[in-house]
Enzyme design. Structure first.
Site, PDB file in Angstrom:
ATOM      1  N   LYS A 284       0.849  -1.200   0.000  1.00 42.37           N
ATOM      2  CA  LYS A 284       0.000   0.000   0.000  1.00 42.37           C
ATOM      3  C   LYS A 284       0.885   1.251   0.000  1.00 42.37           C
ATOM      4  O   LYS A 284       0.694   2.155  -0.791  1.00 42.37           O
ATOM      5  CB  LYS A 284      -0.912  -0.034   1.222  1.00 42.37           C
TER       6      LYS A 284
ATOM      7  N   GLY B 200      -4.854  -1.804   4.980  1.00 44.44           N
ATOM      8  CA  GLY B 200      -4.031  -2.920   4.487  1.00 44.44           C
ATOM      9  C   GLY B 200      -4.658  -4.276   4.782  1.00 44.44           C
ATOM     10  O   GLY B 200      -4.762  -5.137   3.900  1.00 44.44           O
ATOM     11  N   ARG B 201      -5.127  -4.482   6.004  1.00 42.86           N
ATOM     12  CA  ARG B 201      -5.658  -5.803   6.377  1.00 42.86           C
ATOM     13  C   ARG B 201      -7.090  -6.024   5.883  1.00 42.86           C
ATOM     14  O   ARG B 201      -7.685  -7.063   6.151  1.00 42.86           O
ATOM     15  CB  ARG B 201      -5.548  -6.007   7.891  1.00 42.86           C
TER      16      ARG B 201
ATOM     17  N   GLU C 107      -4.426  -6.601  14.873  1.00 42.55           N
ATOM     18  CA  GLU C 107      -3.911  -5.292  14.466  1.00 42.55           C
ATOM     19  C   GLU C 107      -5.035  -4.254  14.566  1.00 42.55           C
ATOM     20  O   GLU C 107      -4.774  -3.067  14.745  1.00 42.55           O
ATOM     21  CB  GLU C 107      -3.354  -5.362  13.028  1.00 42.55           C
TER      22      GLU C 107
ATOM     23  N   HIS D 115      -4.798 -33.127  18.349  1.00 43.04           N
ATOM     24  CA  HIS D 115      -3.678 -33.923  18.851  1.00 43.04           C
ATOM     25  C   HIS D 115      -2.519 -33.038  19.299  1.00 43.04           C
ATOM     26  O   HIS D 115      -1.393 -33.507  19.421  1.00 43.04           O
ATOM     27  CB  HIS D 115      -3.223 -34.904  17.764  1.00 43.04           C
TER      28      HIS D 115
ATOM     29  N   GLU E  60      10.576  -4.817   4.271  1.00 40.60           N
ATOM     30  CA  GLU E  60      10.687  -6.215   3.854  1.00 40.60           C
ATOM     31  C   GLU E  60      10.319  -6.373   2.374  1.00 40.60           C
ATOM     32  O   GLU E  60      11.014  -7.044   1.605  1.00 40.60           O
ATOM     33  CB  GLU E  60       9.751  -7.106   4.689  1.00 40.60           C
TER      34      GLU E  60
ATOM     35  N   LYS F 280       9.292  -0.836  12.938  1.00 39.27           N
ATOM     36  CA  LYS F 280       9.858  -0.432  11.642  1.00 39.27           C
ATOM     37  C   LYS F 280      11.008   0.545  11.863  1.00 39.27           C
ATOM     38  O   LYS F 280      12.058   0.439  11.260  1.00 39.27           O
ATOM     39  CB  LYS F 280       8.786   0.253  10.789  1.00 39.27           C
TER      40      LYS F 280
END
Ligand code: F6P
Length: 558
Positions: A211, A272-273, A358, A389, A217, A525
């Site tokens: 965005k 963004g999410r 977030e 399990h 990264e 960041k």
């Protein structure tokens, strides 16, 4: 006391929670044959049974009263009206516009007060995505040497990764035969290196999704790819043929070396999410084809309409949100498990972690005032039956209350032998067992004489044999929602995601939070940038605490 906790409705729920201390779900089912019918709701292919919760009709009434007092419906209307409800960034929150299927104008209010209908720009980008996806799938659009693409790599992180990665996996049965999809997010070089190992640059399409187009990264990984194309033995226009961008920031995209004709835009009013519905979903549109992508939008839009119009007591997102508030604020639950009984939904909990944590992992309210109540829970989960399990032990017999959502599809894409029925049986059996539990007397009756004899032969003392049923006792009363989806289709996945998006919105409204900013991530960041230069620069480091300094020096030395 905060405004929220001073509400009489909050007080009434606190009192009610104390009164519910002796509530027993098993008894509630025994004495009330209408319980399951009353506490369930259906929308198209989604059926939610919320009867196995620690609630009575009174609980629900009180929770609904709290929702009214918090003006959940008003806040919902403000979101759909495009008001800048993301108040710390003064932005509208209109991801619902991306999947809108109606004819009404979709207005958003700009920071300067101007109103704008966003439908045209949304439609424009969708048209470009449609053409692009079609061409990549058919092979009309190909790599720099004229070969059709075989691999598509999404480079992005957070909301620019988790949504498409989850959805492409969830909709595997709909994906194109020739194309393989990869998602590179981590700045750990292993991620891009291991992905590149599987690829032929000449037949790979990279989609750089960011965005801001400023995320460390993503840019670091994208630079690796850009440099590969700039030096590869491929035609000179290789970069333009193999790398496209998705962003809301054209300038850094161009500065990076990607022409605007190879950029797909989205906007600052899409968080963004919450961006999977936009061009961030380009890899998904290529994977499943544009018609299926439209179905995905349609399913979400149906959930939007339901959220906007269904009465609160029959409104799936509102109900899920209120149940979450009940456990978090009145019964002390710190976590919430999402347990999909569907291997295709393996990444759904990870996706929801960002969406939920977030959004509502905040300690101050919309006005910046520190809250005196709990906000978003820790959300986690893994597919069933694997989780059974691994960690279900703690849910069944541990000391914590962990409400859980069990999600299953009635029909499978893979009818192999009797496996799907076994899967469904496990899902339902877990919900029932968590609710019913097992008394010590019941556990005692399970022990057979043969078993006792065997234990005696192994030398187990009689008092230990006597105590064994205690270990085999399950307290029960552990709440679950069961969400049954007819089949995992694009439309149903869209509805499922939108359901949780709106749940998060409602909880944010009740907790008085801005669910649409994420300042907590910014610190990391900035810090990483500082430590990075300390690791790389050969000088005596004097900043930081002694621990961080020591670690930096050790890394430099070795
Ligand atoms: O991790 C923080 C965050 O800001 C997320 O909210 C976002 O989804 C992610 O980074 C990626 O950001 P961008 O799309 O700008 O690269």
């Amino acid at each position: 006391m905060s405004e929220l906790t001073s509400l009489p409705q909050w007080g009434a729920l606190s009192d009610h929670a104390r009164g519910m201390a002796g509530f027993n779900l098993r008894q509630a089912f025994d004495t009330d044959p209408g319980r399951a019918g009353r506490f369930s709701v259906e929308l198209d292919d989604l059926f939610l049974d919320y009867s196995k919760n620690l609630i009575t009709d009174e609980t629900l009434g009180l929770l609904l009263a709290l929702a009214r007092a918090c003006d959940v419906e008003g806040f919902r209307a403000r979101m759909f009206a495009g008001e800048p409800i993301n108040n710390t960034e003064r932005r509208a929150v209109l991801h619902t516009a991306l999947r809108y299927q109606g004819d009404e104008p979709l207005k958003l209010t700009r920071p300067d007060g101007r109103e704008e209908d966003v439908r045209a720009e949304v439609a424009d980008v969708l048209l470009r995505m449609k053409a692009f996806a079609k061409e990549v799938r058919s092979g009309v659009r190909c790599g720099s040497t004229g070969l059709p693409f075989t691999d598509v790599v999404n480079i992005g992180i957070g909301g620019s990764d988790l949504g498409p990665a989850m959805a492409v996996r969830a909709l595997t049965p709909y994906t194109h035969d020739r194309l393989r999809f990869h998602f590179v997010s981590n700045v750990d070089p292993t991620h891009i290196a291991e992905t590149l190992r599987q690829l032929d640059l000449a037949t790979t399409l990279f989609i750089v999704v960011s965005k801001t187009f400023g995320t460390q990264e993503t840019l670091a990984n994208a630079r690796v790819v850009r440099d590969l194309y700039l030096t590869a033995q491929l035609p000179r226009n290789a970069l333009a043929k193999h790398v496209v961008a998705v962003s809301s920031e054209p300038k850094p995209v161009q500065d990076f070396g990607i022409e605007l004709e190879n950029m797909f835009e989205f906007w600052d009013w899409v968080g963004g999410r919450y961006s999977l519905w936009s061009a961030v979903g380009l890899s998904l549109a290529i994977a499943i084809g544009f018609d299926n992508f439209v179905q995905f939008h349609r399913g979400a839009h149906a959930m939007d309409k339901h959220f906007q119009t269904a009465p609160a007591g029959e409104n799936m997102p509102i109900l899920l949100a209120l149940l979450g508030v009940w456990y978090r604020n009145f019964l002390g639950a710190a976590t919430h498990a999402v347990l999909p009984y569907d291997q295709y939904l393996a990444r759904f909990p990870a996706y929801l972690q960002q969406a939920d944590m977030e959004s509502n992992g905040k300690r101050v309210d919309r006005n910046g005032v520190e809250v005196d109540y709990q906000t978003g829970p820790i959300l986690w989960g893994e597919p069933g039956t694997n989780g059974q399990h691994a960690f279900y032990q703690l849910i069944h017999q541990g000391t914590q209350l962990i409400p859980a959502d069990l999600i299953a599809c009635i029909r499978t894409h893979n009818p192999v032998a009797n496996l799907h029925d076994l899967l469904l049986a496990n899902c339902l059996a877990q919900g029932e067992a968590l609710m019913t539990g097992k008394t010590t007397d019941e556990a005692r009756t399970e022990v057979t004489a043969a078993e006792i004899e065997k234990l005696e032969q192994r030398g187990m003392p009689p008092e230990e044999i006597e105590r064994r049923p205690i270990h085999r006792t399950f307290p029960g009363n552990r709440p679950t929602n069961t969400l049954l989806i007819h089949k995992l289709t694009p439309g149903n996945l869209g509805a499922l995601i939108a359901l949780y998006e709106h749940k998060i919105h409602v909880q944010g409204a009740i907790w008085g939070l801005n669910s649409y900013d994420q300042w907590g991530v910014e610190l990391g960041k900035k810090l990483a940038g500082e430590v990075y230069s300390d690791i790389r620069t050969p000088r005596v480091v004097t900043e930081h605490d002694s621990s961080t300094r020591g670690l930096i020096e050790r890394i430099r030395k070795h």
